[in-house]
Design an enzyme around this catalytic site. Structure first.
Site, PDB file in Angstrom:
ATOM      1  CG  HIS A 151    -100.728  -2.611 169.513  1.00 25.00           C
ATOM      2  ND1 HIS A 151    -101.570  -3.502 168.884  1.00 25.00           N
ATOM      3  CD2 HIS A 151    -100.763  -1.472 168.780  1.00 25.00           C
ATOM      4  CE1 HIS A 151    -102.097  -2.918 167.818  1.00 25.00           C
ATOM      5  NE2 HIS A 151    -101.620  -1.685 167.731  1.00 25.00           N
ATOM      6  CE  LYS A 172     -99.391  -0.965 164.818  1.00 27.09           C
ATOM      7  NZ  LYS A 172    -100.339   0.159 164.751  1.00 27.09           N
ATOM      8  CG  ASP A 190    -103.159  -6.433 166.593  1.00 24.85           C
ATOM      9  OD1 ASP A 190    -103.067  -5.195 166.519  1.00 24.85           O
ATOM     10  OD2 ASP A 190    -104.003  -7.016 167.278  1.00 24.85           O
ATOM     11  NE  ARG A 256     -83.547  18.497 157.876  1.00 27.83           N
ATOM     12  CZ  ARG A 256     -84.182  18.093 156.782  1.00 27.83           C
ATOM     13  NH1 ARG A 256     -85.499  17.942 156.805  1.00 27.83           N
ATOM     14  NH2 ARG A 256     -83.538  17.853 155.666  1.00 27.83           N
TER      15      ARG A 256
END
Length: 322
Positions: A151, A172, A190, A256
């Site tokens: 997916h 997405k 997808d 970070r």
């Protein structure tokens, strides 16, 4: 990261599948009956049955597509009709998948009838024998390659194949639209079919029904080629980088600054992975493009995180030495 889907490893391909999928690319034409369409090709290669036609069947690769080229055709034509029929019948007595006659050669109707009676379909192609052998082998290796359906969205970003994954509704497809506006190309939306090719790279493509299409909430299904042009669609692309979009509490665990390059195992291949937080107002498409460019720099031997570490160490060393 979503759980790894089950890997499919095809052990055979039917003659009908081989013909339907490669009819145009291999220029195949059925000259006999489709009686052998249910037969299975069990090896991803082809074979020229010259020795078999001469009566030598030791080590005969009968599980492969059998190709009759110039030499085999000339040999058959030079035989007495009765002996030719006997040798051809002996060949067809083996459980071979199908016969392909190259270079637009024709074999007699009696030989085609022998093959059909044995339940074997006969095809003809106008391709040169060696070109057909090479192309058919590539097509068969693709069909037999281990594959999985995942997916996500696969996009070509400046030559880098990027698989965008994340929870449903994280943006997405919207990110893909932003990448297409920046010159990217859509491979699959997808659902992405990943194949391990020659144990050296993972290649992604779209299922036939969704190829060139993308779904956007509120807009429905869009034809990418019609909106952005044909250059905005690719049939397949090597997978280089996985970008996982996360939001909410999941973003609190992200570092970070990190000098280590993360990776994910796909069918035994290590694929680079980047995790990006999704927040309102963030240009996610731009960040994905930056991730692709940074990955490209790393393949060229340059790593920004390593350079930062070197600068930091140098500064600390300089301060200690006064």
């Amino acid at each position: 990261m979503p759980p790894t889907p089950k890997i499919k490893r095809p052990s055979s391909v039917t003659v009908e599948e081989f013909f339907r999928v490669n009819e145009k690319s291999l220029k195949l034409k059925l000259v006999g009956s489709d009686v052998g369409f249910a037969r299975k090709i069990s090896e991803p290669s082809v074979n020229r049955p010259g020795l078999a036609l001469s009566g030598f069947f030791t080590y005969f690769a009968y599980k492969r597509v059998q190709v009759i080229g110039n030499s085999e055709h000339s040999f058959l034509e030079g035989l007495d009709p009765k002996l030719r029929a006997a040798r051809f019948s002996q060949l067809c007595s083996w459980d071979i998948p199908c016969l392909v006659i190259a270079r637009s050669h024709r074999i007699g109707d009696e030989l085609i009838e022998i093959a059909n009676s044995a339940g074997i379909s006969v095809f003809q192609t106008n391709m040169m024998t060696m070109k057909f052998l090479n192309t058919a082998t590539i097509k068969l290796e693709w069909a037999f390659a281990p594959n999985m359906l995942v997916h996500g969205c696969l996009v070509d970003v400046q030559g880098i194949g990027v698989l965008i994954q994340g929870d449903s509704g994280c943006g997405k497809s919207e990110s893909v639209i932003g990448l297409l506006q920046r010159g990217g190309s859509l491979v699959a939306d997808d659902a992405v079919r990943l194949r391990l090719v020659e144990d050296r790279e993972v290649v992604g493509s779209a299922p036939d029904i969704t190829r060139g299409m993308i779904e956007i909430r509120g807009l429905g299904i869009l034809n990418v080629a019609a909106i952005f042009g044909v250059s905005a669609v690719r049939l397949s692309k090597r997978l280089d980088l996985i970008v996982e979009l996360v939001r909410g509490a999941k973003t609190e665990d992200l570092e970070r600054v990190s000098a280590s390059a993360d990776s994910h195992d796909i069918m035994g291949m290590k694929i680079g992975r980047v995790t990006l937080p999704v927040e309102p107002g963030r240009d996610v498409a731009g960040l994905i493009e930056l991730a692709a460019i940074n990955f490209k720099l790393r393949t060229f031997g340059y790593d920004s995180a390593v350079e930062f570490d070197q600068r930091l160490l140098k500064k600390m060393t300089d301060e200690q030495l006064g």
